[in-house]
Design an enzyme around this catalytic site. Structure first.
Site, PDB file in Angstrom:
ATOM      1  N   GLU A   1       5.522   7.675  -3.456  1.00 13.77           N
ATOM      2  CA  GLU A   1       6.894   7.185  -3.776  1.00 13.77           C
ATOM      3  C   GLU A   1       7.838   8.290  -4.583  1.00 13.77           C
ATOM      4  O   GLU A   1       8.134   8.048  -5.481  1.00 13.77           O
ATOM      5  CB  GLU A   1       6.786   5.861  -4.542  1.00 13.77           C
ATOM      6  CG  GLU A   1       6.151   4.813  -3.874  1.00 13.77           C
ATOM      7  CD  GLU A   1       6.153   3.395  -4.676  1.00 13.77           C
ATOM      8  OE1 GLU A   1       6.302   2.354  -3.721  1.00 13.77           O
ATOM      9  OE2 GLU A   1       6.496   3.252  -5.661  1.00 13.77           O
TER      10      GLU A   1
ATOM     11  N   GLU B   1       1.916   0.766   1.959  1.00 11.72           N
ATOM     12  CA  GLU B   1       1.831  -0.391   1.077  1.00 11.72           C
ATOM     13  C   GLU B   1       2.635  -1.408   1.482  1.00 11.72           C
ATOM     14  O   GLU B   1       3.756  -1.387   1.767  1.00 11.72           O
ATOM     15  CB  GLU B   1       2.307   0.251  -0.374  1.00 11.72           C
ATOM     16  CG  GLU B   1       1.522   1.071  -1.147  1.00 11.72           C
ATOM     17  CD  GLU B   1       2.067   1.369  -2.527  1.00 11.72           C
ATOM     18  OE1 GLU B   1       2.819   0.480  -3.081  1.00 11.72           O
ATOM     19  OE2 GLU B   1       1.784   2.712  -3.166  1.00 11.72           O
TER      20      GLU B   1
HETATM   21  C1  BG6 Z   1       4.205   0.806  -5.682  1.00 13.98           C
HETATM   22  C2  BG6 Z   1       3.081   1.899  -6.316  1.00 13.98           C
HETATM   23  O1  BG6 Z   1       5.642   1.238  -6.630  1.00 13.98           O
HETATM   24  O2  BG6 Z   1       4.078  -0.447  -5.842  1.00 13.98           O
HETATM   25  C3  BG6 Z   1       1.945   1.025  -6.856  1.00 13.98           C
HETATM   26  O3  BG6 Z   1       3.122   3.068  -5.316  1.00 13.98           O
HETATM   27  C4  BG6 Z   1       2.345  -0.182  -7.143  1.00 13.98           C
HETATM   28  O4  BG6 Z   1       1.353   2.086  -7.521  1.00 13.98           O
HETATM   29  C5  BG6 Z   1       2.891  -0.970  -6.105  1.00 13.98           C
HETATM   30  O5  BG6 Z   1       1.075  -0.853  -7.930  1.00 13.98           O
HETATM   31  C6  BG6 Z   1       3.183  -2.544  -6.682  1.00 13.98           C
HETATM   32  O6  BG6 Z   1       3.834  -2.532  -7.913  1.00 13.98           O
HETATM   33  P1  BG6 Z   1       3.272  -3.501  -9.038  1.00 13.98           P
HETATM   34  O7  BG6 Z   1       4.200  -3.138 -10.102  1.00 13.98           O
HETATM   35  O8  BG6 Z   1       3.400  -4.947  -8.698  1.00 13.98           O
HETATM   36  O9  BG6 Z   1       2.039  -3.079  -9.295  1.00 13.98           O
END
Ligand code: BG6
Length: 477
Positions: A179, A372
């Site tokens: 990211e 993701e």
């Molecule tokens: C992304 C990141 O921003 O979202 C992860 O690459 C992160 O590291 C994921 O965990 C989900 O976000 P969060 O804040 O719910 O953990």
């Protein structure tokens, strides 16, 4: 069948959110270790409040996380049971170079990942390796100011060369920076940047961004030199910006918000600073210092594929102060009245995934990889650790359907899909354990209580079936 026959199905984690073992195996301290849970987390991750070491008043969840450092064999066996053929993980930079500026790597750290990759190989799982998932060795922050310094490019180059050489034949898929656009929104957690009072933050951020972009191109070059089989991707925190209304000013605001994100990928994929960003920087009086050869390097060593995270679409307005607020993934966000929200206020928009994929594919014409996606929720296990997480199944099924539609109906080329936090892990934005994404439940609470035992949720069996049928059967029965 809409998806490729060799489609990569799996899940994703990041070192600091799951490994723990923060001071084991010769590992050095990193920015991601010293971000505590609680109300100070946000000022710290945005570089407004200084936290360069542990103190007694805070709890630091990354220190132990879910202890994957000691339990990775059990966890990878569970991933294999679900049928993963890819597992996205990240390297903790400070395991390999504890301070970051050493000439020689730490053998114990290298060995740890070698064993882990061999464990993946045993089950036919391809590792997809994020070289840095937000982490920077603390020593590089204290001594050099992290990515604001040009010297970081050399340290990163040394890291990459070491990894590509050592893991040749074990790893083929690499992502340079997780990211990368998060640098603008969470500069300390995302890039180790801390700001002194009165500093021109934008100037520092864009200079740091330039250093990361050059480092990324250099990594791509070296990866290809070391092994032509290597494929390197960029990684964007994606999510299309919708205009708050059809008012032309809102449409322009949405385009501008998209540009702020695409800027990074435009450089990494098209190999040039886009005109809109150069003009903006000029207007703001931001001058990026470049060296001879930087622009050639960017031009000649573009990425092979475009990876991204997707949790939600976004909304942009010309006058955001007049719009209702919502929560978002490290970004400030405006409420979209057409969407439902998660328990953490993240808006849920499966169709937005299809739109986002189309946008990215139109723009870059390179294979995409969703690395993701997922729903962070509170899970309530029964006495056996089983969670009936139909809400997660519903969320994922709708997103996978949208992704299939983008492939089948719109012709987008997609390499694979890894859900975020395939095993419960520490949340990046809040530091909580109770915000869970996994197919595998981990018995641990926000403050480190629990057995750390792993158990399968209902979604575990569901995802197994999805993978078995290459995404054909998304039903929940
Ligand atoms: C992304 C990141 O921003 O979202 C992860 O690459 C992160 O590291 C994921 O965990 C989900 O976000 P969060 O804040 O719910 O953990």
């Amino acid at each position: 069948m809409p998806l490729r026959k060799d489609f990569l199905w799996g899940g994703a984690t990041a070192a600091n959110q799951c490994e723990g073992g923060y001071n084991e195996g010769g590992r050095g301290l990193a920015n991601v270790d010293v971000v505590p849970i609680g109300e100070d987390r946000f000022p710290i991750i945005t570089g407004k409040m200084k936290m360069f070491d542990f103190d007694d008043e805070h709890f630091y969840p990354a220190k132990e996380a879910i202890d994957m450092y000691h339990r990775y064999k059990e966890d990878i066996a569970l991933f294999a049971e679900m049928g993963f053929n890819v597992y996205r993980l990240s390297i903790a930079w400070s395991r390999i170079f504890p301070k970051g500026d050493e000439a020689e790597p730490n053998e114990e750290g290298l060995k740890f990942y070698e064993e882990l990759f061999k464990e993946c190989q045993k089950y036919g799982i391809e590792p997809l390796v994020t070289i840095t998932h937000f982490d920077v060795p603390m020593h590089l922050i204290k001594e050099y100011g992290s990515w604001r310094s040009r010297e970081m490019i050399n340290f990163y180059e040394n890291l990459c060369r070491t990894l590509f050489t050592r893991y040749k034949g074990l790893v083929r898929y690499w992502l340079t920076f997780n990211e990368i656009n998060v640098l603008l929104h969470a500069p300390f957690m995302g890039a180790g940047l801390y700001f002194e009072e009165g500093e021109n933050e934008e100037q520092v951020k864009y200079q740091a961004a330039h250093h990361e972009l050059v480092a990324s191109a250099l990594a791509t070059k070296i990866a290809h030199e070391v092994d032509p089989e290597n494929q390197v991707g960029c990684m964007l925190a994606a999510g299309k910006n919708y205009p708050h209304s059809p008012k032309p000013e809102d449409v322009l605001a949405a385009q501008k918000a998209d540009h702020d994100n695409y800027f990074f990928i435009d450089v990494q994929s098209r190999g040039e600073y886009p005109a809109y960003k150069l003009k903006e920087l000029e207007r703001k009086g931001i001058a990026i210092q470049m060296e001879d050869g930087d622009l050639d390097l960017l031009k000649e060593h573009t990425v092979d594929f475009i990876s991204f995270s997707y949790y939600s679409s976004r909304v942009a307005a010309a006058e955001p102060e007049d719009a209702d607020e919502s929560a978002g993934n490290l970004f400030s966000a405006i409420k979209n009245p057409y969407l439902e929200e998660s328990e953490w206020g993240w808006q849920i928009d499966p169709l937005g995934l299809r739109t986002t994929m189309n946008d990215l594919y139109d723009r870059y014409q390179k294979p995409l990889f969703i690395v993701e996606n997922g729903l962070g929720t509170v899970d309530t296990p029964d006495e056996n650790g089983y969670v009936e997480d139909d809400y997660r199944i519903e969320y994922l099924a709708k997103h996978i359907q949208a992704m299939k539609d983008a492939v089948e109906l719109d012709g987008v080329d997609l390499m694979g899909y890894t859900t975020w936090g395939c095993i419960d892990l520490v949340s990046a934005s809040t530091g909580e354990m109770k915000k869970r994404y996994g197919f595998i439940y981990v018995d641990r609470d926000n403050y480190g209580n629990g057995t750390l035992n792993r158990s399968k949720k209902k979604s575990f069996y569901w995802y197994k079936k999805v993978i078995e049928t290459n995404g054909e059967d998304l039903s929940n029965d």
